[in-house]
Scaffold this motif. Structure first.
Motif, PDB file in Angstrom:
ATOM      1  N   THR A 188      -4.969   3.023  -4.528  1.00  0.00           N
ATOM      2  CA  THR A 188      -5.103   4.334  -3.897  1.00  0.00           C
ATOM      3  C   THR A 188      -4.839   4.197  -2.395  1.00  0.00           C
ATOM      4  O   THR A 188      -4.779   3.074  -1.874  1.00  0.00           O
ATOM      5  N   PRO A 189      -4.656   5.296  -1.679  1.00  0.00           N
ATOM      6  CA  PRO A 189      -4.486   5.186  -0.218  1.00  0.00           C
ATOM      7  C   PRO A 189      -5.622   4.429   0.458  1.00  0.00           C
ATOM      8  O   PRO A 189      -5.375   3.669   1.403  1.00  0.00           O
ATOM      9  N   GLU A 190      -6.869   4.607  -0.023  1.00  0.00           N
ATOM     10  CA  GLU A 190      -7.989   3.879   0.570  1.00  0.00           C
ATOM     11  C   GLU A 190      -7.874   2.386   0.315  1.00  0.00           C
ATOM     12  O   GLU A 190      -8.214   1.567   1.175  1.00  0.00           O
ATOM     13  N   GLN A 191      -7.382   1.991  -0.866  1.00  0.00           N
ATOM     14  CA  GLN A 191      -7.222   0.577  -1.155  1.00  0.00           C
ATOM     15  C   GLN A 191      -6.078  -0.031  -0.358  1.00  0.00           C
ATOM     16  O   GLN A 191      -6.083  -1.228  -0.088  1.00  0.00           O
ATOM     17  N   PHE A 192      -5.101   0.783   0.031  1.00  0.00           N
ATOM     18  CA  PHE A 192      -4.042   0.295   0.904  1.00  0.00           C
ATOM     19  C   PHE A 192      -4.494   0.177   2.351  1.00  0.00           C
ATOM     20  O   PHE A 192      -3.761  -0.381   3.170  1.00  0.00           O
ATOM     21  N   GLY A 193      -5.664   0.714   2.696  1.00  0.00           N
ATOM     22  CA  GLY A 193      -6.215   0.471   4.017  1.00  0.00           C
ATOM     23  C   GLY A 193      -6.535   1.672   4.864  1.00  0.00           C
ATOM     24  O   GLY A 193      -7.131   1.509   5.934  1.00  0.00           O
ATOM     25  N   VAL A 194      -6.166   2.892   4.471  1.00  0.00           N
ATOM     26  CA  VAL A 194      -6.484   4.037   5.321  1.00  0.00           C
ATOM     27  C   VAL A 194      -7.979   4.308   5.285  1.00  0.00           C
ATOM     28  O   VAL A 194      -8.674   3.963   4.325  1.00  0.00           O
TER      29      VAL A 194
END
Length: 838
Positions: free
Chosen positions: A368-374
């Motif tokens: 998810t976007p959160e797992q990619f770092g955001v």
């Protein structure tokens, strides 16, 4: 004892206070008396990448984890789920898929990193396509549905603020959204020449290192699986007869004799990419600067450098970043955030363990976007929801809700203009934005500073409050503060925990603080450099009172942490950013001890004694290293480096094109070179070169020559006092006498506020307004007479370049009949009889 540095012999100084080899003055032909700098010695070729010295220390402190711990923390996949996906891939026989088979065979036959990265992208994209709806837990769409791997091998754009500090990086391959990837290539698949990528568009970085071909292993693996050995596309099999055994042998094009190639010089392959980190003495970058050969071989440094650029150039939108490195067929996974670096100890082979490798690739595609770092939307609400606005270019129009500790009410903060992002990988990683609040907190413009602080450190607003109550001047006005989010609330929770469940790393919290918006000193000094001594005079008062009235050390004096506001005709300079400040105990020791060996401060502005101590930490065993205390004299010395930095950077346009390039290279080396070099160079520059060789000041800064030379005299006197004290200690030990008292904070009184003011005040270009007038609100009216320095007014300084040598005054020759001689003052009248002049 002598050492060799860049072809020049350097000797240890005779002083007892230091054992660091200090190069001679001739080794640094940087600031000569001529109008232009000769920085050929300091120049860095464009083809060599620069390695930030802190990266080496971050890698040395990196932690190894298992591949299953990584999958649990990043992908939220348990071990049994990951292995069951690998079993499903084996049952579906992806290994024999046509695209995967041809790509993997060509990959194993290739020896070039560029071709391997393109084949790897083709292979992994096929894996992602096959996994849609075919594996358990994988739907027909991904959270970021158009995620793909792309071969890159081109430079990525840096942000303007990091042009001097950053380096040009060329990742071999990237993880991008397909819409961004399409902008890089033409319709026929060729890369566009004038299109470059931004770090904010990158989701994943990949680095390849190849040492050997693997075609034989690939054929053996296919035989082991009961498949026919595969010849790469384009090779033709022929038959030849072995005369001795009279048997027919199949020969491919690869088996035919080729012209021998020139052997490549490279280090032997290492099974564990960070095996040298386990043995300090074997780590190649600890004893000196990295050579291009070492940079080319050690992919761990390259991966960390990509992470540094990605996290520094994304304007605070990322809390962490993910990376992959592939050495031949072995895959290693990386995780970088403000607490440190984590990598997998288990190397996954693309050939021998293809199914687990493919399961990990699918794990990246399912992020998810959160797992990619955001930053999580629950913490910072984006203006447009993810994944529509992913990856976000910045935090513009995003909102954040903070509870006001004074009113207990919620305040909604809306981010506006981006101002600053710190160039750092592991640490506080500060970033600034202008903001608007609801309800309105102040009629003045506000900014918000966010940084990843160690949870055990005292909050910044508390330190500023203590200093204000003690009567310290030049402090910022704080309106709002709060803790936003902990790293342990994300993937860090699953990393590195003991059997007791306690974290074995230094947890950090994202802290926000709202200031009154002050102005940067760089535009101010670019218009009027004569205000630099005024800034130093005010900061001397601030730092002295911080230490002796509030018992606080700031420990991070830099050009970005000194701001100003104009009150009428008075310039009030303000010291901000107390993230690294500490409250001292009665004995002068710090009330906080960090586990990291990073010296506190911004590297280009740190005192050379602290940089030398940071270098020693990299070559000393942990149990033997004793850190040097950060003292008041180190903060005072940082004011000198801030002043010199402003003069070199803001007025480089007065130099020729070559001179400007040399200045940029010099400043880049202050940030990214070996710590031993930076410390030795600063030591020689401050104490000898500026004083003995002269300062190449062109334009308005020429008026500050005497003021800067007074700085060098003070620095030399302080170093001499320290050496004398060290000699007195040795003499006292030999004679059995008591050691004479010595104030280390002020170098025995030679480097204090009063001594510096006594040395610098005679060369102040402007009259300083008294502090009592400031407190009462009375501002002195500007004088009708234009202030001048050495007889040169400010307007004259800004109109023309000040020459290094004073102009020779010439007088117009008058005709004899126009001359009127004064008998009393004319020397010729004294040598001849007087006569009446008609």
């Amino acid at each position: 004892m002598a050492t060799r540095q860049q072809g020049r012999t350097t000797k240890y100084p005779p002083s007892l206070g230091s054992r660091t080899p200090v190069p001679s003055i001739a080794a640094f032909p940087v600031l000569l008396h001529e109008n232009e700098m000769d920085l050929a010695y300091c120049s860095i070729p464009d083809t060599q990448e620069h390695i930030h010295p802190y990266i080496r220390e971050d890698l040395k402190n990196a932690k190894m984890i298992s591949i299953y711990c990584y999958a649990k923390a990043v992908f939220n996949l348990e071990k049994d789920v990951l292995t069951s996906r690998a079993d499903e891939i084996r049952d579906l026989n992806w290994f024999d898929d046509e695209i995967i088979r041809t790509s993997l065979a060509a990959y194993c036959a290739s020896e070039e990193e560029v071709s391997r990265s393109a084949l790897f992208a083709k292979l992994t994209n096929r894996v992602i396509e096959l996994a849609r709806g075919a594996l358990s837990g994988v739907g027909n769409t991904y959270p970021v549905d158009d995620f793909c791997f792309v071969e890159h091998n081109r430079a990525v754009d840096r942000i303007e603020e990091h042009e001097v500090l950053g380096a040009v990086r060329r990742p071999n391959a990237l993880g991008l959204r397909r819409a961004v990837a399409h902008q890089l290539f033409t319709k026929v698949g060729k890369p566009k020449k004038k299109v470059t990528l931004r770090w904010t568009d990158i989701l994943l970085t990949l680095e390849f290192k190849g040492f050997s071909t693997m075609s034989d292993r690939f054929d053996k693996q296919r035989k082991k699986r009961g498949l026919v050995p595969f010849n790469p596309e384009g090779t033709k099999a022929t038959e030849r007869t072995n005369k001795k055994s009279k048997t027919v042998v199949v020969q491919t094009a690869e088996d035919k004799p080729r012209r021998p190639k020139k052997a490549k010089k490279m280090s032997p392959p290492r099974e564990n990419i960070l095996a040298a980190l386990q043995e300090r003495n074997q780590y190649p970058s600890l004893s000196g600067p990295l050579t291009p050969e070492l940079v080319a071989v050690d992919m761990s440094i390259q991966v960390a450098s990509y992470a540094l650029e990605l996290l520094s150039c994304t304007y605070g939108t990322r809390s962490h970043c993910l990376s992959m490195s592939i050495k031949d067929d072995k895959l290693f996974l990386w995780y970088h955030d403000a607490s440190g670096i984590i990598y997998t100890e288990d190397h996954i082979s693309m050939i021998d363990n293809f199914e687990l490798f493919a399961a990990l690739v699918v794990g990246f595609a399912c992020c998810t976007p959160e797992q990619f770092g955001v930053l999580p939307p629950s913490v910072v609400q984006p203006h447009f929801p993810y994944p529509r606005n992913f990856p976000p270019p910045n935090l513009d129009e995003s909102t954040l809700t903070i509870t006001d500790a004074r009113t207990k009410g919620d305040v909604v903060v809306t981010f506006d203009e981006y101002l600053f992002s710190q160039y750092m990988l592991v640490g506080k990683r500060t970033f600034l934005y202008t903001i608007e609040t609801e309800p309105v907190l102040s009629k003045q413009k506000l900014i918000m500073k966010l940084s990843y602080q160690v949870t055990t450190r005292k909050e910044e607003h508390r330190l500023v409050d203590i200093a204000k109550k003690a009567g310290v001047p030049h402090l910022p006005e704080i309106h709002l503060w709060g803790d936003i989010w902990k790293l342990s609330d994300g993937a860090r929770e699953a990393f590195l925990t003991n059997s007791d469940g306690r974290a074995t790393y230094e947890d950090r919290v994202l802290r926000a603080i709202v200031y009154t918006r002050y102005s940067s000193i760089k535009p101010l000094f670019s218009e009027n450099c004569l205000l630099i001594p005024v800034m130093v005079d005010q900061m001397l008062d601030c730092l002295h009172d911080l230490r002796y009235k509030a018992n606080i050390l700031h420990r991070d004096i830099s050009v970005n942490n000194i701001m100003y506001e104009k009150k009428g005709n008075y310039y009030n300079f303000v010291l901000i950013d107390f993230d690294m400040a500490v409250e001292l105990l009665k004995d002068g020791a710090s009330s906080y001890t960090a586990s990291s060996k990073h010296r506190t401060g911004t590297l280009p502005f740190m005192a050379y004694q602290l940089i030398d101590d940071a270098y020693r930490a990299t070559i000393t065993e942990p149990q033997e290293w004793r850190p040097k205390r950060h003292l008041l004299c180190h903060d005072l010395q940082s004011l000198f480096w801030v002043s010199l930095w402003c003069i070199l950077v803001l007025f480089q346009h007065f130099h020729t094109k070559k001179g400007q390039e040399n200045i940029i290279n010099l400043l880049r080396r202050w940030e990214s070179d070996d710590l031993n070099y930076i410390s030795s160079y600063k030591n020689v520059l401050a104490r000898h070169t500026l004083r003995e060789e002269g300062i190449p000041l062109l334009g308005p800064p020429a008026a500050l020559r005497s003021w800067l030379l007074a700085w060098t005299e003070a620095l030399s006197a302080a170093e001499h006092a320290l050496c004398s004290h060290c000699l007195a200690i040795e003499c006292a030990e030999v004679l059995g006498k008591e050691v004479p008292p010595f104030d280390e904070e002020t170098m025995g009184g030679t480097f204090s506020r009063q001594t510096l003011k006594d040395a610098l005040t005679p060369y102040m270009p402007f009259k300083q307004i008294s502090r009592d007038a400031i407190k009462m609100g009375h501002i002195e009216p500007p004088s009708n007479e234009e202030p001048s320095v050495d007889g040169i007014t400010k307007s004259e300084l800004t109109k023309e370049v000040v020459m290094e040598k004073p102009r020779r005054q010439t007088r117009k020759r008058m005709r004899p009949q126009d001359q009127v001689l004064d008998a009393e003052n004319d020397i010729r009248a004294r040598l001849r009889p007087r006569r009446k002049l008609t």
